[in-house]
Design a protein around this motif. Sequence first.
Motif: not given
Length: 146
Positions: A1-18
């Motif tokens: 259950m790992i959330i990759d914050l780099k992936k969210i940052k690269r998407s240009g968004k500040e939030e993401s659902d999981f």
Amino acid sequence: MIIDLKKIKRSGKEESDFFFEYCPETELIDLPNAEIVLPIKIFGTVTLTGAHSCVIDGQVDLSIQGECTRCLEPTNKSFLLDFDESFEQDDLDGYPIKNDTVDLTKVVDDLIMINSPVTFLCKEDCKGICSDCGVNLNQQECKCKK
């Protein structure tokens, strides 16, 4: 259950659902003759709050099956547990961010253990069983002398 914050940052968004399905490696509840129905479902939203911090707002959806503590009848109950946790890099007191990733395993394990029921009842007003004759008092009255 790992959330990759780099992936969210690269998407240009500040939030993401999981969404995760989780099968814990250890027993998380301490109820006799009861167990968690697997998999446990975890879902929510991660919001970046800084270069090395985030907030995760989520829910844990789980079911427990087993025997009612009072009447011993088979019982299945669902629980929806909310959590809202802050994560920071090098946080020694809470849940740290490591290598721009967040591992939700300890958060979910802690949440389930803290919210685990002490008794597991088929219904709140379960009458249990007669201690003398053993009849289920939810289904019939016993003939014992009181």
